[in-house]
Design a protein around this motif. Sequence first.
Motif, PDB file in Angstrom:
ATOM      1  N   LYS A  19      46.309  63.206  -6.271  1.00 33.70           N
ATOM      2  CA  LYS A  19      47.688  62.822  -5.949  1.00 33.70           C
ATOM      3  C   LYS A  19      48.462  62.363  -7.173  1.00 33.70           C
ATOM      4  CE  LYS A  19      46.284  59.877  -2.829  1.00 33.70           C
ATOM      5  NZ  LYS A  19      46.298  58.851  -1.738  1.00 33.70           N
ATOM      6  N   GLY A  20      47.806  61.615  -8.048  1.00 32.51           N
ATOM      7  CA  GLY A  20      48.506  61.071  -9.210  1.00 32.51           C
ATOM      8  C   GLY A  20      48.965  62.159 -10.160  1.00 32.51           C
ATOM      9  N   ARG A  21      48.120  63.154 -10.402  1.00 32.23           N
ATOM     10  CA  ARG A  21      48.456  64.219 -11.345  1.00 32.23           C
ATOM     11  C   ARG A  21      49.055  65.442 -10.660  1.00 32.23           C
ATOM     12  NH1 ARG A  21      43.453  65.704 -14.867  1.00 32.23           N
ATOM     13  NH2 ARG A  21      42.414  65.697 -12.818  1.00 32.23           N
ATOM     14  N   ASN A  22      49.147  65.385  -9.325  1.00 31.12           N
ATOM     15  CA  ASN A  22      49.655  66.526  -8.560  1.00 31.12           C
ATOM     16  C   ASN A  22      48.937  67.806  -8.972  1.00 31.12           C
ATOM     17  OD1 ASN A  22      51.299  67.790  -6.605  1.00 31.12           O
ATOM     18  ND2 ASN A  22      52.770  68.428  -8.187  1.00 31.12           N
ATOM     19  N   ARG A  23      47.624  67.745  -8.849  1.00 32.65           N
ATOM     20  CA  ARG A  23      46.809  68.859  -9.330  1.00 32.65           C
ATOM     21  C   ARG A  23      45.672  69.137  -8.352  1.00 32.65           C
ATOM     22  NH1 ARG A  23      44.132  69.372 -15.403  1.00 32.65           N
ATOM     23  NH2 ARG A  23      42.736  71.123 -14.924  1.00 32.65           N
ATOM     24  N   VAL A  24      45.416  70.419  -8.118  1.00 28.41           N
ATOM     25  CA  VAL A  24      44.295  70.825  -7.270  1.00 28.41           C
ATOM     26  C   VAL A  24      42.993  70.583  -8.031  1.00 28.41           C
ATOM     27  CG1 VAL A  24      43.127  72.763  -6.152  1.00 28.41           C
ATOM     28  CG2 VAL A  24      45.621  72.542  -5.985  1.00 28.41           C
ATOM     29  N   ASN A 191      36.825  59.750  -5.863  1.00 31.92           N
ATOM     30  CA  ASN A 191      37.637  58.554  -5.598  1.00 31.92           C
ATOM     31  C   ASN A 191      38.641  58.875  -4.497  1.00 31.92           C
ATOM     32  OD1 ASN A 191      39.294  56.312  -5.578  1.00 31.92           O
ATOM     33  ND2 ASN A 191      39.463  56.174  -7.811  1.00 31.92           N
ATOM     34  N   SER A 192      38.369  58.404  -3.295  1.00 35.39           N
ATOM     35  CA  SER A 192      39.226  58.732  -2.152  1.00 35.39           C
ATOM     36  C   SER A 192      40.606  58.083  -2.249  1.00 35.39           C
ATOM     37  CB  SER A 192      38.549  58.280  -0.849  1.00 35.39           C
ATOM     38  OG  SER A 192      38.305  56.883  -0.866  1.00 35.39           O
ATOM     39  N   ASN A 193      40.774  57.069  -3.092  1.00 37.90           N
ATOM     40  CA  ASN A 193      42.077  56.418  -3.241  1.00 37.90           C
ATOM     41  C   ASN A 193      43.074  57.271  -4.017  1.00 37.90           C
ATOM     42  OD1 ASN A 193      41.252  54.040  -1.891  1.00 37.90           O
ATOM     43  ND2 ASN A 193      40.303  53.251  -3.776  1.00 37.90           N
ATOM     44  N   THR A 195      42.760  60.789  -4.188  1.00 41.36           N
ATOM     45  CA  THR A 195      42.719  62.189  -3.761  1.00 41.36           C
ATOM     46  C   THR A 195      43.132  62.316  -2.302  1.00 41.36           C
ATOM     47  OG1 THR A 195      40.390  62.043  -3.109  1.00 41.36           O
ATOM     48  CG2 THR A 195      40.864  62.723  -5.379  1.00 41.36           C
ATOM     49  N   GLU A 196      43.549  63.509  -1.934  1.00 43.55           N
ATOM     50  CA  GLU A 196      43.862  63.807  -0.540  1.00 43.55           C
ATOM     51  C   GLU A 196      43.514  65.256  -0.241  1.00 43.55           C
ATOM     52  OE1 GLU A 196      47.984  63.651   0.504  1.00 43.55           O
ATOM     53  OE2 GLU A 196      48.643  64.499  -1.403  1.00 43.55           O
ATOM     54  N   GLU A 197      43.218  65.501   1.024  1.00 46.71           N
ATOM     55  CA  GLU A 197      42.904  66.866   1.464  1.00 46.71           C
ATOM     56  C   GLU A 197      44.149  67.510   2.052  1.00 46.71           C
ATOM     57  OE1 GLU A 197      40.647  68.805   5.211  1.00 46.71           O
ATOM     58  OE2 GLU A 197      39.413  67.415   4.038  1.00 46.71           O
ATOM     59  N   LEU A 198      44.471  68.694   1.568  1.00 48.37           N
ATOM     60  CA  LEU A 198      45.614  69.453   2.079  1.00 48.37           C
ATOM     61  C   LEU A 198      45.148  70.826   2.528  1.00 48.37           C
ATOM     62  CD1 LEU A 198      48.342  68.647  -0.632  1.00 48.37           C
ATOM     63  CD2 LEU A 198      48.041  67.559   1.605  1.00 48.37           C
ATOM     64  N   LEU A 226      50.973  74.154  -5.632  1.00 47.24           N
ATOM     65  CA  LEU A 226      51.754  72.923  -5.764  1.00 47.24           C
ATOM     66  C   LEU A 226      53.029  73.090  -6.578  1.00 47.24           C
ATOM     67  CD1 LEU A 226      48.840  70.377  -6.374  1.00 47.24           C
ATOM     68  CD2 LEU A 226      49.921  71.021  -4.213  1.00 47.24           C
ATOM     69  N   LYS A 227      53.006  73.940  -7.585  1.00 45.74           N
ATOM     70  CA  LYS A 227      54.193  74.123  -8.426  1.00 45.74           C
ATOM     71  C   LYS A 227      54.189  75.538  -8.990  1.00 45.74           C
ATOM     72  CE  LYS A 227      51.661  71.693 -12.097  1.00 45.74           C
ATOM     73  NZ  LYS A 227      51.726  70.688 -13.178  1.00 45.74           N
ATOM     74  N   PRO A 228      54.544  76.497  -8.147  1.00 33.74           N
ATOM     75  CA  PRO A 228      54.432  77.909  -8.527  1.00 33.74           C
ATOM     76  C   PRO A 228      55.414  78.337  -9.609  1.00 33.74           C
ATOM     77  CG  PRO A 228      55.544  77.702  -6.419  1.00 33.74           C
ATOM     78  CD  PRO A 228      55.061  76.335  -6.782  1.00 33.74           C
TER      79      PRO A 228
END
Length: 482
Positions: A19-24, A191-193, A195-198, A226-228
Amino acid sequence: MAQEVSDAKNISLKALVDKGRNRVIFVEADNDFIDVLFSFLTLPMGKIVRLARDHSTPLEIGCMNKLYQTIEKLDVQVFRSNACRDMLLLPHCAANCHCKNLKLKIIDDAEPTRFKCGSYGFHSWVSYYAGVTCPSCSSSMNSVYLSEDDSQVGGVFVKEGASVIITDDLQVLPQLSAASISLFTKLGATNSNTTEELTFNIGVEQVLNLLVSSFVSKTPFTETLLKPNPVPKLGCVNFSQEKCIESQMSGASIDEEEKNISVKLIVSKSKNVVCYAEVGEDFVNLIFSFLTLPLGFILQQMLDSPWKGCIDQLCKGVLDFYEKFFKSNYHKELLCNPKLVPGFSYENNLLGIKEADYYMFYDNKYKLTSDRSIIPSNQSSVEVKFLDPKSHGEKDRNARGFLKEPAIFTVTDNLDVRRASPIFQLSVLNDLKVHFTDIEDRTVHVGKNEALRLLVASVVSDSTLTNAFLRKPKEPTIKQEQ
């Protein structure tokens, strides 16, 4: 351009995102998506160039785009037939009969029509054209249509139920292996804090974006999901005087028994770059054939070459993929050792790639297949020979390449090919700001090693001739024993 697809044709893909880096970080892939991803390796370079240049963000792949444009612009009279130009601009995929069963297809080509003579029995000749005389019996080859067997059970290349994780840079890993856990820890995936599952619905457009992004980015899933915004140009890798493009294949030395190609380079002494080369049709046949090569073959030559993207990781992933997940050894070989469609090679081809072998058998109708394992045990079969489509309309059936001979051409450093012309050569020197007093001729000979170096350079560099011929490899360092 990518076509619209319905939701029923989409593939659902779960991704773990930082989430922080907006990266898969990675995606979970089932057999449907694995098949789509692995199918990239079967695509001929000419098809990829065409897809990439028509993409919403056009991509340049080394000198391949220039090479493609050259063929489009060259007078058709330099080719042996119109078919030769079409074979280069619209090359067929040897795995097309399998790829047509992919859940998502970025290319949806029809199988080429194939004909045999009307004589009863198994004559071994096949033609892409109707009405051609059969060499075996002299009858016309237009009475029986041969369709490649299209039986399909389960997945395309891998078995149903196969499941892997694929990192943002296309590393293919088994789930919950020691290697994957170590990598997840390194990437912060545990680290679940943070990361998130999409879940994403992947369609044809996203698959095409992924292919294009993987040539220019180390994070193609992030770019696609995320950012094509893929980087539009690949051909800007810088090579120093000491850095040499090396093929991974051990080619034959030009001193051994092989027919090599002589090339005269016009070199700027002060800049140490190739301005242009004076070549015969044999050299142009070689570089034009690059567009017919499947991506997997090309990547195997450049696993350790300078590379902006990560598509090479896909090649490594297939080579290391669990054998038990492949449908058969035949399906594994389609990816690990991709071949040319019959008729797309030519005599004295230096690259060493083979054409696919095909077999004809009768099972209620005549069928053609490259997979011998599907032929019923109670059915006879015969290996077929294809009449060379490049010589269609000629009495001489010996394959000699795509161009009429003899012919002389000028080829620039970025593979702009023109008929030999002093005016064009002067224009090249003027554009490069190279004076007559600064040039010298150098003759080089191209064998298998040099041909493969040219191939690698044409993909990763916009100065193919300079990087292939003037950037010499260092001598290996020999460690002294203590």
